[in-house]
Design a protein around this motif. Structure first.
Motif, PDB file in Angstrom:
ATOM      1  N   GLN A 112       0.821  -1.217   0.000  1.00 24.63           N
ATOM      2  CA  GLN A 112       0.000   0.000   0.000  1.00 24.63           C
ATOM      3  C   GLN A 112       0.853   1.264   0.000  1.00 24.63           C
ATOM      4  O   GLN A 112       0.442   2.295  -0.547  1.00 24.63           O
ATOM      5  CB  GLN A 112      -0.947  -0.013   1.191  1.00 24.63           C
ATOM      6  CG  GLN A 112      -1.971  -1.128   1.148  1.00 24.63           C
ATOM      7  CD  GLN A 112      -2.619  -1.230  -0.230  1.00 24.63           C
ATOM      8  OE1 GLN A 112      -3.020  -0.236  -0.815  1.00 24.63           O
ATOM      9  NE2 GLN A 112      -2.706  -2.438  -0.754  1.00 24.63           N
ATOM     10  N   ILE A 113       2.024   1.198   0.609  1.00 25.37           N
ATOM     11  CA  ILE A 113       2.952   2.326   0.517  1.00 25.37           C
ATOM     12  C   ILE A 113       3.333   2.569  -0.936  1.00 25.37           C
ATOM     13  O   ILE A 113       3.310   3.696  -1.435  1.00 25.37           O
ATOM     14  CB  ILE A 113       4.206   2.058   1.377  1.00 25.37           C
ATOM     15  CG1 ILE A 113       3.840   2.148   2.867  1.00 25.37           C
ATOM     16  CG2 ILE A 113       5.327   3.045   1.037  1.00 25.37           C
ATOM     17  CD1 ILE A 113       4.881   1.574   3.789  1.00 25.37           C
ATOM     18  N   ILE A 114       3.652   1.481  -1.641  1.00 27.70           N
ATOM     19  CA  ILE A 114       4.028   1.600  -3.054  1.00 27.70           C
ATOM     20  C   ILE A 114       2.836   2.056  -3.898  1.00 27.70           C
ATOM     21  O   ILE A 114       2.963   2.938  -4.748  1.00 27.70           O
ATOM     22  CB  ILE A 114       4.572   0.254  -3.573  1.00 27.70           C
ATOM     23  CG1 ILE A 114       5.889  -0.089  -2.860  1.00 27.70           C
ATOM     24  CG2 ILE A 114       4.797   0.307  -5.084  1.00 27.70           C
ATOM     25  CD1 ILE A 114       6.383  -1.496  -3.120  1.00 27.70           C
ATOM     26  N   ARG A 115       1.674   1.464  -3.637  1.00 26.21           N
ATOM     27  CA  ARG A 115       0.499   1.819  -4.434  1.00 26.21           C
ATOM     28  C   ARG A 115       0.127   3.279  -4.256  1.00 26.21           C
ATOM     29  O   ARG A 115      -0.118   4.003  -5.226  1.00 26.21           O
ATOM     30  CB  ARG A 115      -0.693   0.941  -4.065  1.00 26.21           C
ATOM     31  CG  ARG A 115      -1.902   1.168  -4.969  1.00 26.21           C
ATOM     32  CD  ARG A 115      -3.110   0.384  -4.497  1.00 26.21           C
ATOM     33  NE  ARG A 115      -3.641   0.901  -3.256  1.00 26.21           N
ATOM     34  CZ  ARG A 115      -4.422   1.992  -3.156  1.00 26.21           C
ATOM     35  NH1 ARG A 115      -4.706   2.692  -4.235  1.00 26.21           N
ATOM     36  NH2 ARG A 115      -4.884   2.388  -1.993  1.00 26.21           N
ATOM     37  N   THR A 116       0.093   3.762  -3.006  1.00 30.20           N
ATOM     38  CA  THR A 116      -0.280   5.158  -2.794  1.00 30.20           C
ATOM     39  C   THR A 116       0.785   6.097  -3.346  1.00 30.20           C
ATOM     40  O   THR A 116       0.475   7.221  -3.746  1.00 30.20           O
ATOM     41  CB  THR A 116      -0.540   5.458  -1.308  1.00 30.20           C
ATOM     42  OG1 THR A 116       0.620   5.144  -0.525  1.00 30.20           O
ATOM     43  CG2 THR A 116      -1.729   4.657  -0.793  1.00 30.20           C
ATOM     44  N   TRP A 117       2.029   5.637  -3.385  1.00 27.50           N
ATOM     45  CA  TRP A 117       3.086   6.449  -3.977  1.00 27.50           C
ATOM     46  C   TRP A 117       2.834   6.689  -5.457  1.00 27.50           C
ATOM     47  O   TRP A 117       3.017   7.787  -5.979  1.00 27.50           O
ATOM     48  CB  TRP A 117       4.443   5.765  -3.783  1.00 27.50           C
ATOM     49  CG  TRP A 117       5.601   6.473  -4.438  1.00 27.50           C
ATOM     50  CD1 TRP A 117       6.281   6.085  -5.542  1.00 27.50           C
ATOM     51  CD2 TRP A 117       6.203   7.695  -4.006  1.00 27.50           C
ATOM     52  NE1 TRP A 117       7.277   6.976  -5.845  1.00 27.50           N
ATOM     53  CE2 TRP A 117       7.256   7.980  -4.907  1.00 27.50           C
ATOM     54  CE3 TRP A 117       5.970   8.579  -2.960  1.00 27.50           C
ATOM     55  CZ2 TRP A 117       8.060   9.118  -4.792  1.00 27.50           C
ATOM     56  CZ3 TRP A 117       6.768   9.707  -2.838  1.00 27.50           C
ATOM     57  CH2 TRP A 117       7.795   9.958  -3.732  1.00 27.50           C
ATOM     58  N   PHE A 118       2.368   5.651  -6.157  1.00 24.93           N
ATOM     59  CA  PHE A 118       2.145   5.761  -7.592  1.00 24.93           C
ATOM     60  C   PHE A 118       0.723   6.193  -7.958  1.00 24.93           C
ATOM     61  O   PHE A 118       0.450   6.429  -9.129  1.00 24.93           O
ATOM     62  CB  PHE A 118       2.459   4.435  -8.285  1.00 24.93           C
ATOM     63  CG  PHE A 118       3.924   4.137  -8.357  1.00 24.93           C
ATOM     64  CD1 PHE A 118       4.793   5.024  -8.965  1.00 24.93           C
ATOM     65  CD2 PHE A 118       4.436   2.973  -7.823  1.00 24.93           C
ATOM     66  CE1 PHE A 118       6.152   4.753  -9.034  1.00 24.93           C
ATOM     67  CE2 PHE A 118       5.791   2.695  -7.892  1.00 24.93           C
ATOM     68  CZ  PHE A 118       6.653   3.582  -8.503  1.00 24.93           C
ATOM     69  N   ASP A 119      -0.183   6.282  -6.996  1.00 27.61           N
ATOM     70  CA  ASP A 119      -1.547   6.708  -7.292  1.00 27.61           C
ATOM     71  C   ASP A 119      -1.551   8.049  -8.004  1.00 27.61           C
ATOM     72  O   ASP A 119      -0.830   8.979  -7.631  1.00 27.61           O
ATOM     73  CB  ASP A 119      -2.360   6.847  -5.993  1.00 27.61           C
ATOM     74  CG  ASP A 119      -2.956   5.532  -5.563  1.00 27.61           C
ATOM     75  OD1 ASP A 119      -2.886   4.572  -6.337  1.00 27.61           O
ATOM     76  OD2 ASP A 119      -3.485   5.465  -4.445  1.00 27.61           O
ATOM     77  N   GLY A 120      -2.381   8.147  -9.021  1.00 31.49           N
ATOM     78  CA  GLY A 120      -2.457   9.379  -9.794  1.00 31.49           C
ATOM     79  C   GLY A 120      -1.525   9.374 -10.981  1.00 31.49           C
ATOM     80  O   GLY A 120      -1.548  10.281 -11.810  1.00 31.49           O
ATOM     81  N   ASP A 121      -0.686   8.356 -11.078  1.00 31.34           N
ATOM     82  CA  ASP A 121       0.247   8.233 -12.196  1.00 31.34           C
ATOM     83  C   ASP A 121       0.061   6.832 -12.779  1.00 31.34           C
ATOM     84  O   ASP A 121       0.872   5.938 -12.582  1.00 31.34           O
ATOM     85  CB  ASP A 121       1.681   8.432 -11.701  1.00 31.34           C
ATOM     86  CG  ASP A 121       2.690   8.516 -12.840  1.00 31.34           C
ATOM     87  OD1 ASP A 121       2.285   8.305 -13.995  1.00 31.34           O
ATOM     88  OD2 ASP A 121       3.868   8.788 -12.568  1.00 31.34           O
ATOM     89  N   ALA A 122      -1.029   6.654 -13.501  1.00 33.16           N
ATOM     90  CA  ALA A 122      -1.419   5.315 -13.970  1.00 33.16           C
ATOM     91  C   ALA A 122      -0.366   4.691 -14.872  1.00 33.16           C
ATOM     92  O   ALA A 122      -0.123   3.488 -14.834  1.00 33.16           O
ATOM     93  CB  ALA A 122      -2.762   5.395 -14.704  1.00 33.16           C
ATOM     94  N   GLU A 123       0.297   5.489 -15.713  1.00 34.40           N
ATOM     95  CA  GLU A 123       1.290   4.957 -16.632  1.00 34.40           C
ATOM     96  C   GLU A 123       2.478   4.375 -15.857  1.00 34.40           C
ATOM     97  O   GLU A 123       2.936   3.270 -16.130  1.00 34.40           O
ATOM     98  CB  GLU A 123       1.773   6.046 -17.587  1.00 34.40           C
ATOM     99  CG  GLU A 123       2.890   5.625 -18.530  1.00 34.40           C
ATOM    100  CD  GLU A 123       2.471   4.556 -19.529  1.00 34.40           C
ATOM    101  OE1 GLU A 123       3.345   3.951 -20.151  1.00 34.40           O
ATOM    102  OE2 GLU A 123       1.243   4.330 -19.681  1.00 34.40           O
ATOM    103  N   THR A 124       2.936   5.103 -14.865  1.00 37.40           N
ATOM    104  CA  THR A 124       4.064   4.610 -14.066  1.00 37.40           C
ATOM    105  C   THR A 124       3.668   3.365 -13.284  1.00 37.40           C
ATOM    106  O   THR A 124       4.422   2.404 -13.205  1.00 37.40           O
ATOM    107  CB  THR A 124       4.535   5.707 -13.096  1.00 37.40           C
ATOM    108  OG1 THR A 124       4.890   6.858 -13.846  1.00 37.40           O
ATOM    109  CG2 THR A 124       5.741   5.242 -12.305  1.00 37.40           C
TER     110      THR A 124
END
Length: 487
Positions: A112-124
């Motif tokens: 979840q740390i990783i997911r929330t880090w990338f949230d909002g950047d779907a391509e990444t």
């Protein structure tokens, strides 16, 4: 940058500040005496060029922190497809394979740390680094709002370069005094007539402002973040209710008023809000979700929490009973799990002192960006052992707790606390806070440089007295500032 020791003193300033939200002004010193946290009379004055330097440093440091966060998540096996297949309760991270595990973050939180880090950047999030071995399975697009943060900077005015001491990324306080109290002080005293007067757009950046002829408007941090969240979570109403939670065991009122101020800005931005205690955040087993539990005697029933701001350290939360349920609830936006502001990555990647050696490792040799950093290493490293003047800081610590300053091999100040019991420390090259003469003795200011929605937004200053004041703790004072007052 200069300290003006004898500025104006407003009649009834204590009552004025109290009415504006500074209800926690009385500070108890170690000897039991009481003192005023707010300093009425003295203030710091800056040139416009100095403010521009601080603003540039703040923006540059935040950009470096984003790159550092990317580096950290690369070091976690759960970033890979295979790592994610292992499931929520499997163990694939350890001190040798995973940076997050090395600094003491429970493995069940990593995904979840990783997911929330990338949230909002779907391509990444979907195609990390375009590397087939790192490619992640398709995810439902989501968004994890982040509203604010504060850098603590060393700075001694023109001719010096701001240096990062630490990043209070998840739960910074002193927001009321920085955004509101010092602004009213400046307005009421009229100590400066400069066009800028004060580096302080914190409130406006939170709530937004209307466009004027020749100038674009700004929706503000709350509207911008909630609008992005609604794009990802289309079932949310146009104006979702935002809960604001604080820890009631903090008895000074500081946490409550900082949360209440943020809540007031969200309400001003147009959202329904409710102030609650951390103890009122509950878990509905049947509904498999986070709920608000009314206090005994309250009329309404338990209510699902879609969005919540929490002034409570994630590093406490994820070690507490029930933490796994809260993290599992975040995992799938289609299950309408709770959205937390600030998200878990703010503590795990940016809001602890392990960030400092990572930044130095990545940018220490960069002449343009590294100049804003101090050499920093994990305490067990060979490079740390070579330092003779340094600040030793626990990876997980607050208010200067368990920070030791060493000058030429001799400790000059310590601040024993419960922090650092896990043995995780970093060392940072010693850069003693600037010194200014005052009636109370030698004064040492630290710059609190605020970020609102990732943008530099203003400054607050706290100063300590004497040698002990070289570490900014909860007995240090807040002092306002101006731009080119001419005093």
């Amino acid at each position: 940058m200069r300290r003006v020791p004898y500025g104006p003193v407003r009649d009834g300033w204590q009552l004025t500040n109290f009415s504006l939200g500074l209800t926690y002004n009385d500070t108890e010193l170690p000897d039991g005496t009481m003192t005023s946290y707010w300093r009425e009379g003295p203030y710091y004055d800056f040139t416009a060029a100095e403010i521009e330097e601080l603003e540039t440093a703040t923006a540059t440091l935040y950009a470096m922190c984003i790159e550092a966060g990317d580096w950290m998540v690369r070091q976690c096996p759960r970033l890979t497809v295979e790592g994610r297949k292992q499931g929520f309760f499997a163990s694939i991270c350890n001190d040798e394979t995973c940076f997050l595990a090395r600094i003491g973050i429970p493995e069940y939180t990593h995904e979840q740390i990783i997911r929330t880090w990338f949230d909002g950047d779907a391509e990444t999030w979907t195609h990390y680094d375009k590397d087939p071995d790192m490619r992640l399975p398709m995810q439902t697009p989501d968004y994890s709002p982040s509203v604010y943060g504060r850098f603590d900077l060393w700075y001694n005015g023109a001719g010096s370069t701001p240096r990062l001491l630490e990043f209070n990324a998840q739960t910074p306080t002193s927001l009321v005094e920085a955004a509101v109290i010092q602004w009213h002080w400046m307005d009421q005293t009229g100590v400066t007539q400069h066009e800028w007067r004060q580096w302080n757009s914190i409130h406006e950046r939170l709530v937004g402002w209307e466009a004027t002829p020749g100038e674009p408007g700004d929706p503000g941090a709350w509207r911008r973040n909630i609008n992005k969240l609604r794009e990802a979570r289309t079932w949310l109403p146009e104006k979702p209710k935002i809960f604001f939670a604080y820890e009631t065991s903090e008895t000074s009122g500081e946490d409550r008023m900082n949360v209440a101020y943020l809540m007031a800005t969200a309400e001003e931005a147009g959202y329904p809000v409710e102030l609650i205690a951390m103890s009122q955040i509950g878990w509905d087993v049947a509904g498999d979700r986070v709920v608000f539990v009314p206090a005994p005697g309250q009329e309404h029933k338990a209510e699902p929490i879609d969005v919540i701001f929490m002034l409570y350290p994630w590093e406490w939360f994820w070690h507490e009973e029930g933490g796994k349920a809260f993290f599992r609830n975040m995992a799938d936006p289609e299950k309408r799990g709770t959205v937390w502001i600030e998200p878990p990555y703010k503590a795990a990647l940016l809001g602890n002192k392990a960030l400092l050696p990572v930044l130095w490792n990545l940018f220490g040799d960069d002449p343009e960006r590294g100049k804003y950093l101090l050499p920093a290493y994990f305490a067990e490293s060979s490079k740390a052992a070579k330092l003779t003047s340094f600040a030793k800081k626990p990876v997980w610590g607050r208010e200067g707790g368990s920070v030791t300053l060493v000058r030429d091999g001799v400790p000059i100040t310590t601040n024993p606390s419960e922090y650092g019991a896990d043995g995780r420390y970093i060392v940072q090259e010693l850069c003693e806070l600037p010194s200014f003469d005052g009636l109370e003795g030698t004064l040492h200011p630290v710059i609190g440089s605020w970020l609102i929605d990732g943008e530099p937004a203003g400054m607050g200053i706290r100063e300590g007295i004497g040698t002990e004041g070289l570490v900014t703790g909860n007995t240090c004072n807040f002092v306002p500032h101006t731009i080119e007052s001419g005093a």
